[in-house]
Design an enzyme around this catalytic site. Structure first.
Site, PDB file in Angstrom:
ATOM      1  N   ARG A 171       0.973  -1.180  -0.047  1.00  0.00           N
ATOM      2  CA  ARG A 171       0.021  -0.167   0.073  1.00  0.00           C
ATOM      3  C   ARG A 171       0.896   1.316  -0.112  1.00  0.00           C
ATOM      4  O   ARG A 171       2.072   1.406   0.765  1.00  0.00           O
ATOM      5  CB  ARG A 171      -0.923   0.026   1.092  1.00  0.00           C
ATOM      6  CG  ARG A 171      -1.969   1.158   1.247  1.00  0.00           C
ATOM      7  CD  ARG A 171      -3.021   1.044   2.527  1.00  0.00           C
ATOM      8  NE  ARG A 171      -3.654  -0.193   2.313  1.00  0.00           N
ATOM      9  CZ  ARG A 171      -3.880  -0.964   3.429  1.00  0.00           C
ATOM     10  NH1 ARG A 171      -3.547  -0.673   4.843  1.00  0.00           N
ATOM     11  NH2 ARG A 171      -4.753  -2.062   3.370  1.00  0.00           N
ATOM     12  N   ARG A 220      -3.718   0.959  18.064  1.00  0.00           N
ATOM     13  CA  ARG A 220      -4.962   0.437  16.956  1.00  0.00           C
ATOM     14  C   ARG A 220      -4.558   1.317  15.666  1.00  0.00           C
ATOM     15  O   ARG A 220      -3.879   2.384  15.778  1.00  0.00           O
ATOM     16  CB  ARG A 220      -6.227   0.447  17.322  1.00  0.00           C
ATOM     17  CG  ARG A 220      -6.940  -0.490  16.461  1.00  0.00           C
ATOM     18  CD  ARG A 220      -6.715  -2.221  16.703  1.00  0.00           C
ATOM     19  NE  ARG A 220      -7.771  -2.764  16.354  1.00  0.00           N
ATOM     20  CZ  ARG A 220      -7.761  -3.331  14.943  1.00  0.00           C
ATOM     21  NH1 ARG A 220      -6.891  -2.763  13.927  1.00  0.00           N
ATOM     22  NH2 ARG A 220      -8.817  -4.262  14.716  1.00  0.00           N
ATOM     23  N   LYS A 221      -5.234   1.023  14.453  1.00  0.00           N
ATOM     24  CA  LYS A 221      -4.974   2.025  13.438  1.00  0.00           C
ATOM     25  C   LYS A 221      -5.661   3.359  13.617  1.00  0.00           C
ATOM     26  O   LYS A 221      -6.402   3.314  14.696  1.00  0.00           O
ATOM     27  CB  LYS A 221      -5.484   1.267  12.270  1.00  0.00           C
ATOM     28  CG  LYS A 221      -7.161   1.344  12.288  1.00  0.00           C
ATOM     29  CD  LYS A 221      -7.611   0.635  10.894  1.00  0.00           C
ATOM     30  CE  LYS A 221      -9.097   0.779  10.880  1.00  0.00           C
ATOM     31  NZ  LYS A 221      -9.802   0.252   9.783  1.00  0.00           N
ATOM     32  N   GLY A 227     -16.727  -6.430   2.323  1.00  0.00           N
ATOM     33  CA  GLY A 227     -16.746  -7.827   2.597  1.00  0.00           C
ATOM     34  C   GLY A 227     -16.900  -8.439   3.971  1.00  0.00           C
ATOM     35  O   GLY A 227     -16.982  -9.851   4.170  1.00  0.00           O
ATOM     36  N   CYS A 257     -14.373  -1.396   5.606  1.00  0.00           N
ATOM     37  CA  CYS A 257     -13.225  -0.896   4.814  1.00  0.00           C
ATOM     38  C   CYS A 257     -14.216  -0.254   3.397  1.00  0.00           C
ATOM     39  O   CYS A 257     -13.395   0.691   3.117  1.00  0.00           O
ATOM     40  CB  CYS A 257     -12.160  -2.063   4.109  1.00  0.00           C
ATOM     41  SG  CYS A 257     -11.292  -2.466   5.547  1.00  0.00           S
ATOM     42  N   GLY A 258     -15.149  -0.796   3.069  1.00  0.00           N
ATOM     43  CA  GLY A 258     -16.050  -0.130   1.956  1.00  0.00           C
ATOM     44  C   GLY A 258     -16.916   0.738   2.433  1.00  0.00           C
ATOM     45  O   GLY A 258     -17.607   1.416   1.689  1.00  0.00           O
TER      46      GLY A 258
END
Length: 507
Positions: A57, A166-167, A424, A429-430
């Site tokens: 990425r 975390r992120k 998904g 994430c979408g």
């Protein structure tokens, strides 16, 4: 201590770079479990579905790129990958299918065009989202892209920022068009004005603790803080380090900053932040901007007279190496070589003189990446899907394309543009939780058989009033366990129900 915290305690994620030559020589099978996770600090991702074939990425702050970078990525995708790349919802690009012994060669080619992959995964500050036409659009309070760059330069490669719980997602924007999903971010800086010493000044209101995954949608909390652009990057850094020092680190699904904000409340969070910065913070300013969300697709005038930007829809964000080369050619031939990426997985060619627009509109690439897409294709967003992500439960990108192509033939082309977002798995994430129509992939047992299916969510919003990001609204689950082979017809009925009711006119 959870497994990831143990890995971080053993070795800083960035230190795995020293082990790459050994893994390149001995093979991917020799990479330890801990180092498979640490590689994500370098932006290199082991994929369970494709063992031995990795994903990378690339970091692109504010989604600002150029033709040289697109050519380099196209070459890497052809030489090392599968001849395509994916645009992401954080204005970045992912390349796939390369081997561990090719990583250094890829990095060398990326470095030559000013790109890095550092800290784009795991417990790091992910790609910083900003208005994709920052500095170009006349509809902005100010150009915030310099603040994005300053903050990005603060933490990339800096070990002070590589051990977050975390992120960490951040958006920084001066745009008035609600184009950056501010409501879902760990830190959101949004345009505002305030009177200081009798003068109206421009800056940001600050909110913290937004999220979509880890238990579902939570809108960011208004901190009652106004910050000037010159101080904004430093404030973002202090908020990040506050999370590093006090954020929860036990259960991975409860480690996002949202949980710290929930525990402390906005008042304590603000007080602790003031202690870190060493001075009182200004209270919030007056938010500015439009109420509607805008995607910057189509042909639009820029600030500078005679120049335009052209927003092109890249269906589900997947772009071939050939298409990247064409986009680079168009950016050079019609613009100044710049290319911008959006948070909806699309691209923008800016700085196009008005007299060149007719020729640009006739270019073959614009028949594939349309500036005038159908309502169902315009707002289509999809996560990676089961082909390349072990969390996903369905093939989101293929299903999204197939379903939307069916709907294009069946529904009224005069429908307003809709956001149709596919995730998904519950990690979202979408961005399905804040879409007009959100689709969450799953496995369902129907008539005794396990099939690919989706839950359908309706009515998500990223903002209701300009600059007041706590007004975000999560989409509501409306239908469950819809088999994917029945989805096109089901969505036909959903879209029919969303059509405006005709109003009778009295003469």
């Amino acid at each position: 201590m959870n497994k990831i915290e143990a890995y971080k305690e053993e070795k800083n994620g960035l230190d795995v770079k020293d082990d790459l030559p050994r893994y390149a020589k001995d093979g991917w099978e020799t990479i330890s479990d801990g180092d498979r996770e640490r590689l994500k600090w370098l932006g290199v991702f082991f994929r369970r579905q494709t063992p031995g074939n990795f994903m990378m990425r690339l970091r692109m702050p504010n989604g600002i790129s150029n033709s040289a970078q697109f050519r380099a990525i196209a070459g890497i995708s052809s030489d090392f990958g599968k001849d395509f790349a994916d645009l992401t919802t954080r204005q970045q690009i992912q390349i796939r299918w390369f081997q561990i012994d090719e990583v250094q060669d890829i990095w060398d080619r990326l470095e030559a065009v000013g790109l890095v992959s550092l800290q784009t995964g795991m417990d790091n500050i992910r790609g910083i989202v900003g208005c994709p036409v920052a500095g170009l659009t006349p509809n902005e309070l100010f150009d915030a892209s310099e603040v994005v760059r300053e903050y990005n330069d603060t933490f990339v490669g800096n070990r002070e920022f590589t051990n977050l719980p975390r992120k960490f997602n951040v958006t920084i924007t001066g745009c008035l068009d609600n184009c950056t999903h501010a409501v879902t971010q760990d830190i959101a800086l949004i345009p505002a004005v305030r009177i200081i010493s009798g003068q109206e000044v421009s800056g940001f209101n600050v909110a913290v603790g937004g999220k979509q995954g880890s238990g579902g949608f939570r809108p960011a909390t208004d901190l009652d803080v106004f910050v000037l652009p010159r101080d904004a990057a430093e404030l973002c850094s202090e908020i990040t380090l506050l999370f590093r020092d006090h954020g929860p680190r036990e259960a991975r699904n409860k480690c996002r900053m949202a949980f710290l904000v929930e525990e402390w409340g906005a008042d304590r969070f603000r007080t602790e932040l003031e202690l870190r910065v060493g001075h009182p913070l200004l209270t919030r300013g007056n938010p500015v901007g439009s109420e509607a969300k805008f995607d910057h697709i189509g042909i639009h005038r820029q600030k500078e007279a005679g120049l335009n930007y052209v927003g092109l829809v890249v269906p589900v964000g997947r772009i071939t190496a050939g298409q990247m080369l064409e986009a680079a050619r168009l950016a050079d031939a019609y613009g100044n070589g710049e290319i911008r990426l959006t948070a909806e997985q699309n691209l923008i060619i800016p700085n196009v003189p008005t007299e060149l627009l007719p020729a640009l509109e006739l270019e073959p690439l614009l028949a594939e990446f349309r500036p005038d897409p159908s309502p169902v294709m315009r707002g289509l967003v999809s996560c990676t899907g089961i082909d390349y992500c072990h969390f996903a439960l369905v093939d989101t990108k293929a299903l999204a394309l197939k379903t939307s192509q069916h709907l294009e033939q069946k529904v009224d082309s005069n429908l307003p543009a809709l956001s149709i977002n596919w995730s998904g798995c519950p990690n979202a994430c979408g961005n399905h939780t804040v879409a007009d129509i959100g689709l969450l992939g799953k496995k369902a047992r129907i008539d005794g058989e396990v099939v690919e299916a989706v839950d359908i969510f309706l009515g998500g919003k990223v903002a209701e009033s300009a600059g007041v990001i706590t007004d975000g609204e999560s989409a509501v689950k409306t239908l469950e366990n819809v088999p994917c082979n029945e989805l096109p017809e089901t969505l036909e009925r959903v879209l029919e129900s969303l059509k405006p009711t005709p109003v009778a006119l009295t003469v």
